[in-house]
Design a protein around this motif. Structure first.
Motif, PDB file in Angstrom:
ATOM      1  N   SER A 174       0.849  -1.196   0.000  1.00 50.06           N
ATOM      2  CA  SER A 174       0.000   0.000   0.000  1.00 50.06           C
ATOM      3  C   SER A 174       0.884   1.245   0.000  1.00 50.06           C
ATOM      4  CB  SER A 174      -0.896   0.000   1.233  1.00 50.06           C
ATOM      5  OG  SER A 174      -1.437  -1.284   1.416  1.00 50.06           O
ATOM      6  N   GLU A 194      -7.452  -3.893  -9.250  1.00 50.11           N
ATOM      7  CA  GLU A 194      -7.395  -4.878  -8.151  1.00 50.11           C
ATOM      8  C   GLU A 194      -8.340  -6.049  -8.423  1.00 50.11           C
ATOM      9  OE1 GLU A 194      -8.106  -2.829  -4.454  1.00 50.11           O
ATOM     10  OE2 GLU A 194      -6.205  -1.741  -4.556  1.00 50.11           O
ATOM     11  N   GLY A 197      -7.485  -8.432  -5.947  1.00 48.32           N
ATOM     12  CA  GLY A 197      -7.173  -7.870  -4.623  1.00 48.32           C
ATOM     13  C   GLY A 197      -7.699  -8.706  -3.470  1.00 48.32           C
ATOM     14  N   GLU A 198      -8.874  -9.306  -3.643  1.00 51.05           N
ATOM     15  CA  GLU A 198      -9.468 -10.068  -2.529  1.00 51.05           C
ATOM     16  C   GLU A 198      -8.641 -11.300  -2.170  1.00 51.05           C
ATOM     17  OE1 GLU A 198     -11.169  -9.093  -5.218  1.00 51.05           O
ATOM     18  OE2 GLU A 198     -13.111  -8.237  -4.645  1.00 51.05           O
ATOM     19  N   GLU A 206      -3.439  -3.104   2.027  1.00 55.82           N
ATOM     20  CA  GLU A 206      -4.748  -2.449   1.928  1.00 55.82           C
ATOM     21  C   GLU A 206      -5.042  -2.111   0.487  1.00 55.82           C
ATOM     22  OE1 GLU A 206      -5.088   1.131   4.191  1.00 55.82           O
ATOM     23  OE2 GLU A 206      -4.634   0.041   6.044  1.00 55.82           O
ATOM     24  N   SER A 207      -6.304  -2.196   0.130  1.00 56.72           N
ATOM     25  CA  SER A 207      -6.741  -1.770  -1.199  1.00 56.72           C
ATOM     26  C   SER A 207      -6.446  -0.277  -1.372  1.00 56.72           C
ATOM     27  CB  SER A 207      -8.239  -2.006  -1.302  1.00 56.72           C
ATOM     28  OG  SER A 207      -8.784  -1.230  -2.320  1.00 56.72           O
ATOM     29  N   VAL A 220      -9.802   2.849  -8.611  1.00 58.85           N
ATOM     30  CA  VAL A 220      -9.578   1.418  -8.355  1.00 58.85           C
ATOM     31  C   VAL A 220     -10.637   0.643  -9.113  1.00 58.85           C
ATOM     32  CG1 VAL A 220      -9.685  -0.394  -6.590  1.00 58.85           C
ATOM     33  CG2 VAL A 220      -8.490   1.721  -6.120  1.00 58.85           C
ATOM     34  N   ARG A 222     -12.358  -3.253  -9.622  1.00 64.27           N
ATOM     35  CA  ARG A 222     -12.488  -4.601  -9.049  1.00 64.27           C
ATOM     36  C   ARG A 222     -13.512  -5.361  -9.872  1.00 64.27           C
ATOM     37  NH1 ARG A 222     -12.983  -3.543  -3.015  1.00 64.27           N
ATOM     38  NH2 ARG A 222     -11.067  -2.438  -2.501  1.00 64.27           N
TER      39      ARG A 222
END
Ligand SMILES: Cc1ncc(COP(=O)(O)O)c(C=O)c1O
Length: 362
Positions: A174, A194, A197-198, A206-207, A220, A222
């Motif tokens: 991050s 991301e 990202g999960e 951190e995202s 961002v 997702r």
């Protein structure tokens, strides 16, 4: 034949992981015995309540979907603690990436991204007629952020950061992302993709979603295609300042996100424990595969995602050898083959095939 834009010649056709039916037919295999670990998909079918939400949505399929995606955007804004108009929904995050390329690019502009990375940054930039600066990953297969910052010129409009990176699975911390954003002019959009990202289990990671709301030039993206397991429904989202989202939505095709996709994504958000279980299962499978690669002395890139790149020889030849063992993998460039973490059973089948491929090569 009609006359097309000559620069379309630069666009190689997208090569997805080969479908199971295709491989089964070519090799004469029973499709049930073929394992696809080529497209970074979740190996599980959707949860039953998600199936039920889709069935219900089908009854209204004669109506156009809600192009504002009101319910899903509200649910995402609650869950992510962002404002409603700071969320955008797209037909997969790749639609949003293309929309960004079109809305921000154009002749006389440029885009910067790492390479190898997700191919849509390249395709979107070509379509937008932007110049492209593809900055090679460093020796550890990570984004070379210093070189990427140096590649920014007055024509640069967007920098794509893939975190974790596809296909290498490498992660930027991050603080690295934050420091990079600090070094970029505010007129340049930093798009942090991301999609995976999960799957990150690195403590303290951190995202960049918080950063996306703090800064006027960060976004961002997702997706529901990966951890939510809804790849075929084509649904993803972006978080950024409301004025950025409003500009991007002008470029997006109306009704691109289907009502079935919206219903499934909305329902899927209601099961955080199922998501946490998948993250844990993925991490266990990733550890298992990486440990086995290590034991076999095979070079691999330690991954923070749901796939692992390893090096075993010419990628096409290696992928072909695995096909003969009924495992579909994805070759990349000159060096790497990428395997997606599957179910426990699929991972074991992959490892059995891996040992057989290694033995055949001796
Ligand atoms: C890094 C990355 N970003 C975005 C996507 C796009 O996902 P989707 O369009 O399914 O949301 C993918 C898909 O593989 C990906 O690897």
């Amino acid at each position: 034949m009609p006359v097309f834009r000559p620069d379309l010649r630069e666009i190689p056709s997208y090569t997805p992981g080969r479908p199971i039916a295709d491989v089964a037919e070519e090799y004469g295999f029973d499709p049930a015995g073929v394992v696809k670990l080529a497209s970074n998909e979740l190996p599980f079918a959707p949860l039953e309540p998600v199936m039920e939400a889709m069935r219900k949505a089908l009854l209204e399929i004669h109506r156009y979907p809600d192009t504002e995606a009101r319910r899903l955007r509200s649910a995402l804004s609650d869950q992510l603690d962002v404002a409603y108009d700071e969320v955008m929904v797209g037909a997969g995050s790749s639609e949003i990436l293309r929309v960004v390329a079109m809305a921000i690019g154009g002749p006389g502009t440029s885009a910067v991204y790492a390479w190898p990375s997700f191919v849509i940054y390249r395709l979107g930039s070509i379509l937008a007629m932007s110049d492209r600066y593809e900055v090679p990953l460093d020796g550890a297969q990570r984004h070379d952020l210093r070189a990427m910052a140096a590649a920014i010129t007055p024509t640069t409009r967007v920098v794509y950061i893939c975190n974790p990176n596809n296909p290498t699975g490498t992660l930027l911390s991050s603080s690295e992302v934050r420091a990079f954003v600090d070094a970029v002019p505010e007129s340049v959009l930093v798009l942090v993709d991301e999609a995976y990202g999960e799957f990150v289990t690195e403590p303290g990671w951190e995202s960049a979603a918080t950063l996306a709301l703090e800064r006027p030039n960060v976004m961002v993206t997702r997706t529901f295609s990966k951890i939510h397991g809804l790849a075929a429904l084509r649904i993803g989202y972006a978080i950024s300042r409301a004025d950025t989202i409003a500009e991007l939505r002008k470029v997006q095709a109306p009704f691109s996100v289907t009502s079935v996709g919206l219903a499934a994504a909305l329902e899927s958000l209601r099961y955080p424990q199922a998501i946490a279980d998948r993250v844990a299962m993925n991490a266990a499978g990733r550890d298992r595969i990486q440990a086995a690669l290590g034991e076999l002395g095979i070079e691999f890139v330690p991954s923070h995602s749901n796939f692992i790149c390893f090096r075993l020889g010419k990628p096409d030849v290696v992928a072909d050898a695995f096909l003969r063992h009924r495992i579909i993998l994805r070759p990349f460039g000159e060096d790497w083959v990428r395997v997606t973490v599957g179910t426990e059973r699929e991972n074991e089948l992959f490892l059995t095939a891996l040992r057989a491929v290694c033995a055949d090569r001796r």
